[in-house]
Design a protein around this motif. Structure first.
Motif, PDB file in Angstrom:
ATOM      1  N   VAL A 206       0.836  -1.202   0.000  1.00 18.11           N
ATOM      2  CA  VAL A 206       0.000   0.000   0.000  1.00 18.11           C
ATOM      3  C   VAL A 206       0.873   1.255   0.000  1.00 18.11           C
ATOM      4  CG1 VAL A 206      -1.680   1.288   1.369  1.00 18.11           C
ATOM      5  CG2 VAL A 206      -1.964  -1.164   1.054  1.00 18.11           C
ATOM      6  N   ALA A 207       1.963   1.236   0.763  1.00 24.64           N
ATOM      7  CA  ALA A 207       2.842   2.406   0.831  1.00 24.64           C
ATOM      8  C   ALA A 207       3.482   2.702  -0.524  1.00 24.64           C
ATOM      9  CB  ALA A 207       3.920   2.183   1.882  1.00 24.64           C
ATOM     10  N   GLN A 208       3.883   1.674  -1.240  1.00 25.81           N
ATOM     11  CA  GLN A 208       4.497   1.929  -2.554  1.00 25.81           C
ATOM     12  C   GLN A 208       3.485   2.460  -3.537  1.00 25.81           C
ATOM     13  OE1 GLN A 208       4.450   0.337  -5.769  1.00 25.81           O
ATOM     14  NE2 GLN A 208       2.833  -1.104  -5.269  1.00 25.81           N
ATOM     15  N   ARG A 209       2.218   2.065  -3.410  1.00 27.34           N
ATOM     16  CA  ARG A 209       1.181   2.611  -4.290  1.00 27.34           C
ATOM     17  C   ARG A 209       0.975   4.098  -4.044  1.00 27.34           C
ATOM     18  NH1 ARG A 209      -2.290  -1.138  -7.118  1.00 27.34           N
ATOM     19  NH2 ARG A 209      -3.249   0.819  -7.706  1.00 27.34           N
ATOM     20  N   PHE A 210       0.909   4.475  -2.750  1.00 21.44           N
ATOM     21  CA  PHE A 210       0.740   5.891  -2.425  1.00 21.44           C
ATOM     22  C   PHE A 210       1.967   6.705  -2.836  1.00 21.44           C
ATOM     23  CE2 PHE A 210      -2.461   4.497   0.845  1.00 21.44           C
ATOM     24  CZ  PHE A 210      -3.524   5.086   0.206  1.00 21.44           C
ATOM     25  N   ALA A 211       3.147   6.145  -2.632  1.00 19.25           N
ATOM     26  CA  ALA A 211       4.364   6.848  -3.016  1.00 19.25           C
ATOM     27  C   ALA A 211       4.442   7.017  -4.535  1.00 19.25           C
ATOM     28  CB  ALA A 211       5.586   6.094  -2.498  1.00 19.25           C
TER      29      ALA A 211
ATOM     30  N   ARG B 188       2.093   9.821  -5.555  1.00 17.20           N
ATOM     31  CA  ARG B 188       2.643  11.127  -5.151  1.00 17.20           C
ATOM     32  C   ARG B 188       3.777  11.548  -6.081  1.00 17.20           C
ATOM     33  NH1 ARG B 188       4.945  12.686   0.801  1.00 17.20           N
ATOM     34  NH2 ARG B 188       4.689  14.903   0.543  1.00 17.20           N
ATOM     35  N   ALA B 189       4.609  10.571  -6.471  1.00 12.52           N
ATOM     36  CA  ALA B 189       5.710  10.884  -7.383  1.00 12.52           C
ATOM     37  C   ALA B 189       5.171  11.311  -8.749  1.00 12.52           C
ATOM     38  CB  ALA B 189       6.630   9.681  -7.533  1.00 12.52           C
ATOM     39  N   LYS B 190       4.076  10.702  -9.197  1.00  7.71           N
ATOM     40  CA  LYS B 190       3.488  11.095 -10.478  1.00  7.71           C
ATOM     41  C   LYS B 190       2.965  12.522 -10.420  1.00  7.71           C
ATOM     42  CE  LYS B 190       1.915   6.587 -12.122  1.00  7.71           C
ATOM     43  NZ  LYS B 190       0.733   5.778 -12.406  1.00  7.71           N
ATOM     44  N   ARG B 191       2.347  12.882  -9.298  1.00  5.43           N
ATOM     45  CA  ARG B 191       1.830  14.250  -9.164  1.00  5.43           C
ATOM     46  C   ARG B 191       2.963  15.270  -9.145  1.00  5.43           C
ATOM     47  NH1 ARG B 191      -1.177  13.779  -4.114  1.00  5.43           N
ATOM     48  NH2 ARG B 191      -1.750  11.641  -4.411  1.00  5.43           N
ATOM     49  N   LYS B 192       4.059  14.954  -8.471  1.00  2.50           N
ATOM     50  CA  LYS B 192       5.188  15.881  -8.417  1.00  2.50           C
ATOM     51  C   LYS B 192       5.859  16.007  -9.780  1.00  2.50           C
ATOM     52  CE  LYS B 192       6.647  15.979  -3.653  1.00  2.50           C
ATOM     53  NZ  LYS B 192       7.757  15.739  -2.733  1.00  2.50           N
ATOM     54  N   ALA B 193       5.996  14.904 -10.501  1.00  3.00           N
ATOM     55  CA  ALA B 193       6.668  14.926 -11.802  1.00  3.00           C
ATOM     56  C   ALA B 193       5.824  15.655 -12.841  1.00  3.00           C
ATOM     57  CB  ALA B 193       6.958  13.504 -12.273  1.00  3.00           C
ATOM     58  N   GLY B 194       4.518  15.530 -12.773  1.00  6.50           N
ATOM     59  CA  GLY B 194       3.636  16.160 -13.747  1.00  6.50           C
ATOM     60  C   GLY B 194       3.441  17.637 -13.493  1.00  6.50           C
ATOM     61  N   GLY B 195       3.767  18.129 -12.336  1.00  3.31           N
ATOM     62  CA  GLY B 195       3.550  19.532 -12.008  1.00  3.31           C
ATOM     63  C   GLY B 195       2.168  19.742 -11.442  1.00  3.31           C
ATOM     64  N   GLY B 196       1.995  20.830 -10.713  1.00  2.00           N
ATOM     65  CA  GLY B 196       0.726  21.095 -10.063  1.00  2.00           C
ATOM     66  C   GLY B 196      -0.349  21.549 -11.027  1.00  2.00           C
ATOM     67  N   ALA B 197       0.008  22.202 -12.153  1.00  2.00           N
ATOM     68  CA  ALA B 197      -0.997  22.757 -13.053  1.00  2.00           C
ATOM     69  C   ALA B 197      -1.437  21.761 -14.120  1.00  2.00           C
ATOM     70  CB  ALA B 197      -0.438  24.002 -13.727  1.00  2.00           C
ATOM     71  N   ALA B 198      -0.703  20.668 -14.295  1.00  2.00           N
ATOM     72  CA  ALA B 198      -1.032  19.748 -15.388  1.00  2.00           C
ATOM     73  C   ALA B 198      -2.318  18.986 -15.130  1.00  2.00           C
ATOM     74  CB  ALA B 198       0.124  18.772 -15.605  1.00  2.00           C
ATOM     75  N   ALA B 199      -2.540  18.543 -13.938  1.00  2.00           N
ATOM     76  CA  ALA B 199      -3.727  17.730 -13.662  1.00  2.00           C
ATOM     77  C   ALA B 199      -5.019  18.544 -13.743  1.00  2.00           C
ATOM     78  CB  ALA B 199      -3.587  17.053 -12.302  1.00  2.00           C
ATOM     79  N   PRO B 200      -5.119  19.755 -13.142  1.00  2.00           N
ATOM     80  CA  PRO B 200      -6.373  20.495 -13.252  1.00  2.00           C
ATOM     81  C   PRO B 200      -6.655  21.003 -14.662  1.00  2.00           C
ATOM     82  CG  PRO B 200      -5.156  21.218 -11.327  1.00  2.00           C
ATOM     83  CD  PRO B 200      -4.269  20.312 -12.107  1.00  2.00           C
ATOM     84  N   ALA B 201      -5.620  21.263 -15.473  1.00  2.00           N
ATOM     85  CA  ALA B 201      -5.842  21.772 -16.819  1.00  2.00           C
ATOM     86  C   ALA B 201      -6.508  20.720 -17.702  1.00  2.00           C
ATOM     87  CB  ALA B 201      -4.518  22.204 -17.436  1.00  2.00           C
ATOM     88  N   ALA B 202      -6.285  19.452 -17.420  1.00  4.30           N
ATOM     89  CA  ALA B 202      -6.872  18.401 -18.246  1.00  4.30           C
ATOM     90  C   ALA B 202      -8.343  18.185 -17.915  1.00  4.30           C
ATOM     91  CB  ALA B 202      -6.100  17.103 -18.064  1.00  4.30           C
ATOM     92  N   ALA B 203      -8.741  18.412 -16.695  1.00  2.00           N
ATOM     93  CA  ALA B 203     -10.118  18.112 -16.281  1.00  2.00           C
ATOM     94  C   ALA B 203     -11.158  19.010 -16.952  1.00  2.00           C
ATOM     95  CB  ALA B 203     -10.235  18.192 -14.769  1.00  2.00           C
TER      96      ALA B 203
END
Length: 160
Positions: A87-92, A95-110
């Protein structure tokens, strides 16, 4: 040997009850009782009664070991650690995907993905306005209202 004898006695008693039920002219019920009374002898002949006994003994031995052997408790501890690490590796990883993609990339797609669902392609309504279906019902125009006009015609025909 004793198990087979007990199963045969149970089946004989069941068949006797089935005969008495058939004598009372309840044939469907008698057939059901006869079918159920043949189950013990069938299980004994197939060897499933002995198998059930072995499974019961094995389950009992495992439960006894679970209570009295510390190595079994250690095994459950190791399994718990494995689950926590999984479970810890899934959460990690998330989190790593969110950091690598940047904070603005995920909301811009929605918003771009949800624009067709909100009706931006029909009449150029903006994202903040109400969906197109709320204002259309009373107007009587549009492709969705053709279905409603057919329904309205049927209801008028029947006087509703």
């Amino acid at each position: 040997m004793f198990t087979t004898t007990v199963c045969a006695a149970l089946s004989a008693a069941g068949l006797a009850i089935a005969l008495l039920t058939a004598y009372r002219r309840r044939f469907r019920r008698a057939t059901k009782i006869a079918a159920l009374s043949l189950v013990p002898v069938g299980l004994a002949m197939a060897g499933l009664v002995k198998l059930g006994g072995k499974v019961g003994r094995a389950t009992g031995d495992w439960a006894t070991d679970l209570v009295f052997k510390p190595s079994v408790w250690g095994g459950f501890g190791v399994l718990a650690v494995a689950v926590v690490l999984w479970v810890a590796q899934r959460f990690a990883g998330e989190r790593a995907k969110r950091k690598a993609g940047g904070g603005a990339a995920a909301p811009a797609a929605a918003p771009a993905a949800s624009q067709p669902a909100l009706g931006a392609g029909r009449g150029g309504k903006s994202r903040g306005s109400a969906p197109a279906t709320t204002g259309r019902r009373g107007s009587g125009s549009g492709s969705g209202d053709e279905d409603f006009s057919d329904i309205e015609a049927i209801l008028k025909k029947h006087g509703i």
